[in-house]
Design a protein around this motif. Sequence first.
Motif, PDB file in Angstrom:
ATOM      1  N   LYS A  26       0.861  -1.184   0.000  1.00  0.00           N
ATOM      2  CA  LYS A  26       0.000   0.000   0.000  1.00  0.00           C
ATOM      3  C   LYS A  26       0.899   1.235   0.000  1.00  0.00           C
ATOM      4  O   LYS A  26       1.817   1.345   0.811  1.00  0.00           O
ATOM      5  N   GLU A  28       0.799   5.475  -0.050  1.00  0.00           N
ATOM      6  CA  GLU A  28       0.017   6.693   0.129  1.00  0.00           C
ATOM      7  C   GLU A  28       0.884   7.871  -0.291  1.00  0.00           C
ATOM      8  O   GLU A  28       2.046   7.963   0.091  1.00  0.00           O
ATOM      9  N   LYS A  30       1.338  12.019  -0.402  1.00  0.00           N
ATOM     10  CA  LYS A  30       0.903  13.298   0.144  1.00  0.00           C
ATOM     11  C   LYS A  30       1.790  14.392  -0.436  1.00  0.00           C
ATOM     12  O   LYS A  30       3.000  14.238  -0.518  1.00  0.00           O
TER      13      LYS A  30
END
Length: 105
Positions: A26, A28, A30
């Motif tokens: 996973k 992510e 930002k």
Amino acid sequence: MAKETNDKELLEYIVKGLVDNPDDVKIERKVDEMGVLLSLKVNPEDMGQIIGRAGSTARAIRSLVRIVGLKNHARVNLKIEEPEGGRVPAQDRKTPSEGLEDLKL
């Protein structure tokens, strides 16, 4: 938009090629004023493959992701999330000599 996700796609491609459980990867992404932060989570069993011996694999992955960021005029950093219960605290570890003391011969 495609240029923005090149770093995430590259990281995903590299990591899924290294691990035994690619479905558990996973990532992510930002973006803030400091640049781009990619947070990587993998299966706890695959952490050794991502970190590598003395962190060499992690350093190489970080370098590749930063190069992609430079090409897109962005500062990209990689954070590898440690799995819960992944590391045994130093005070709880036994040294080899302590383990031998427990044996009654």
